[in-house]
Design an enzyme around this catalytic site. Structure first.
Site, PDB file in Angstrom:
ATOM      1  N   CYS A 123      -0.939 -14.613   4.293  1.00 31.72           N
ATOM      2  CA  CYS A 123       0.192 -13.766   3.917  1.00 31.72           C
ATOM      3  C   CYS A 123      -0.110 -12.365   4.441  1.00 31.72           C
ATOM      4  CB  CYS A 123       0.472 -13.812   2.413  1.00 31.72           C
ATOM      5  SG  CYS A 123      -0.808 -13.132   1.352  1.00 31.72           S
ATOM      6  N   CYS A 159       4.264 -13.949   6.438  1.00 30.91           N
ATOM      7  CA  CYS A 159       3.641 -12.996   7.357  1.00 30.91           C
ATOM      8  C   CYS A 159       4.455 -12.821   8.629  1.00 30.91           C
ATOM      9  CB  CYS A 159       2.194 -13.365   7.664  1.00 30.91           C
ATOM     10  SG  CYS A 159       1.944 -14.940   8.443  1.00 30.91           S
ATOM     11  N   CYS A 169       1.801 -13.750  12.290  1.00 30.07           N
ATOM     12  CA  CYS A 169       0.973 -14.959  12.260  1.00 30.07           C
ATOM     13  C   CYS A 169       0.946 -15.605  13.633  1.00 30.07           C
ATOM     14  CB  CYS A 169       1.509 -15.957  11.227  1.00 30.07           C
ATOM     15  SG  CYS A 169       1.287 -15.403   9.545  1.00 30.07           S
TER      16      CYS A 169
END
Length: 135
Positions: free
Chosen positions: A11, A85, A89
């Protein structure tokens, strides 16, 4: 995937959702799964409401520290679970990805974090069922 799969929870701050998910997986899987967590912009400490919510169910995450998402960690993980995220990511071909839509516990009290914690537990239990080999 090896005999001991690795799961990375990601996250933004690695302070709430991903820390609770990692805590649940460590608790439920024991040493049968390698558990990792990281954030695209890690906070200084784990969210106190997340710590308290997990303590209520007998899981201590006070010794955890938010970690920066490293390319090598993601690349060497079997399963990558993202939790808000976004574009931060990385995506690696051939990896199993799951994107869990969860409320962000940042700035919320323990009362608001409990339902997030319980939702994460159910998702972790499902993931663990899928990772365990059938008898």
């Amino acid at each position: 995937m090896s005999d001991k799969p690795s799961v990375l929870f990601v996250c933004v701050h690695n302070a709430g959702r991903s820390q609770m998910a990692a805590g649940w997986l460590r608790h439920l899987a024991g040493d049968t799964v390698e558990v990792r967590s990281a954030g695209s912009a890690p906070a200084a400490t784990v969210n106190p409401a997340a710590v308290e919510a997990m303590r209520e169910v007998g899981i201590d995450i006070t010794d955890q520290t938010p970690q920066l998402l490293e390319y090598a960690t993601a690349e060497s993980s079997d399963v990558i679970v993202t939790m808000g995220c976004g574009d931060a990511c990385p995506v690696f071909p051939g990896k199993r990805y799951e994107d869990w839509k969860l409320d962000d516990p940042a700035g919320k009290g323990v009362e608001a974090v409990r339902p997030i914690r319980d939702d994460i537990r159910a998702r972790v239990e499902q993931l663990l069922d899928e990772l365990r080999p059938t008898a």
